[in-house]
Design an enzyme around this catalytic site. Structure first.
Site, PDB file in Angstrom:
ATOM      1  CB  SER A   1      -1.387   0.835 -13.906  1.00  0.00           C
ATOM      2  OG  SER A   1      -1.559   1.720 -14.309  1.00  0.00           O
TER       3      SER A   1
ATOM      4  CE1 TYR B   1      -2.584   1.529  -8.605  1.00  0.00           C
ATOM      5  CE2 TYR B   1      -2.822   2.875 -10.725  1.00  0.00           C
ATOM      6  CZ  TYR B   1      -2.678   1.862 -10.041  1.00  0.00           C
ATOM      7  OH  TYR B   1      -3.512   0.559 -10.269  1.00  0.00           O
TER       8      TYR B   1
END
Length: 258
Positions: free
Chosen positions: A142, A155
Site C-alpha cells: 500500500s 494498517y
C-alpha cells in the site's frame, strides 16, 4: 486478451473472491492462467469462480484463513498435488482506522495476523514448491507502506512489514529464479470503500466519495482492474528482469501530494 500471457501458468490468489483479488482472478483467467482462489468467504469465492468459468476460464476455489498456518499448508499442499504452482498473489488483507491511542491490542493482533502473518504463511508454504522451477510472488502492499497516512496506524504498520518482507524474499531467492515484487495502491474503488462510506457517513455517501476521490492528485480512485493489469504484467515473462521492487499505483499520491 492482453499482450501479456499466463498460458499454462497456475496462479494462487488469496482474497481472490472480492475487490482487487476478484479483478486479479478474472484478469489472470482471461489471459490463460489456471486460477486458484483462496478466500475465507465461500460465497465470494464461488461467485468469482462461476464468473470465470462462464467466460471460458478455468480454476478452483478453496476456503482458507490465511492467518492459520495449518490451513494454509494443507490447502497449498492439496493444490500442489495436482498443479505445478507458478504464481502467488498475496492479496488477502483487512483494514483498520485509528491512531496509536485508539488502536487496541486486539485490533493490532487482528491486523498483524492477517496482513503480516498471512503473507508469511503463504510464502512459507509455497516457496518449497517453486524453488526447483522458479516462480513469481506479488505481495499487495500500500502507499501506507512508505508514507504517513493519518488514522491508519495498525494498517500502515502491517503494510510496511509486507514491503520489507518482499525485499527480503526477493534477495534470498533470486538465485532460485523466484521473483518477488510488491504493488502499492492508493485508494481503489472496491465494495469495501462503498461499505466504509455507508457505515461512517450515512446520508453523505456521494459527498464523501467525491472527497475521498480527490485525495488522489489525478482526481479519482483507481479501479481494481487497473491493479490487476499491473499484476498481470509483473507475473508475465515480459517482466522477467524485475524483482525486489515496489510498484506504487496511486494517481500521483506519493510524488505529487504536498
Amino acid at each position: 486478451m492482453s499482450i501479456f500471457s499466463l498460458k499454462n501458468k497456475t496462479a494462487i490468489i488469496t482474497g481472490g473472491g472480492s475487490g482487487i483479488g476478484k479483478a486479479i482472478s478474472e484478469v489472470f483467467a482471461q489471459n490463460g492462467a489456471f486460477v486458484c482462489i483462496i478466500d475465507f468467504n465461500e460465497e465470494n469465492a464461488k461467485q468469482t469462480l462461476d464468473t470465470i468459468v462462464a467466460k471460458g476460464g478455468k480454476g478452483i476455489w478453496k476456503k482458507c484463513d490465511v492467518s492459520n498456518q495449518k490451513q494454509v499448508q494443507s490447502v497449498i499442499k492439496e493444490i500442489a498435488s495436482s498443479h505445478s504452482i507458478d504464481i502467488l498473489i498475496n492479496n488477502a488483507g483487512v483494514a483498520h482506522v485509528g491512531n496509536i491511542e485508539n488502536t487496541t491490542e486486539e485490533d493490532l493482533d487482528r491486523i498483524y495476523n492477517v496482513n503480516v502473518k498471512g503473507v508469511y504463511n503463504c510464502m512459507h508454504a509455497i516457496i518449497p514448491h517453486i524453488k526447483s522451477r522458479g516462480g513469481v510472488i506479488i505481495n499487495m502492499a500500500s502507499i501506507a507502506s512508505s508514507v504517513g497516512i493519518s488514522d491508519r496506524f495498525a494498517y500502515s504498520m502491517s503494510k510496511g512489514a509486507v514491503l520489507t518482507m518482499t525485499y527480503s524474499v526477493a534477495k534470498d531467492y533470486v538465485a532460485e529464479n523466484i521473483r518477488c515484487n510488491s504493488i502499492s495502491p492508493a485508494r481503489v474503488h472496491t465494495p469495501f470503500v462503498d461499505g466504509f462510506i455507508a457505515k461512517n457517513y450515512p446520508g453523505k455517501e456521494e459527498e464523501m466519495f467525491e472527497k475521498l476521490s480527490k485525495t488522489q492528485p489525478i482526481g479519482r480512485m483507481g479501479s481494481p482492474e487497473e491493479i490487476a493489469n499491473l499484476a498481470l504484467y509483473l507475473c508475465s515473462d515480459e517482466a522477467s528482469f524485475i524483482t525486489g521492487t515496489d510498484f506504487p499505483i496511486d494517481g500521483g499520491f506519493i510524488k505529487l501530494n504536498g
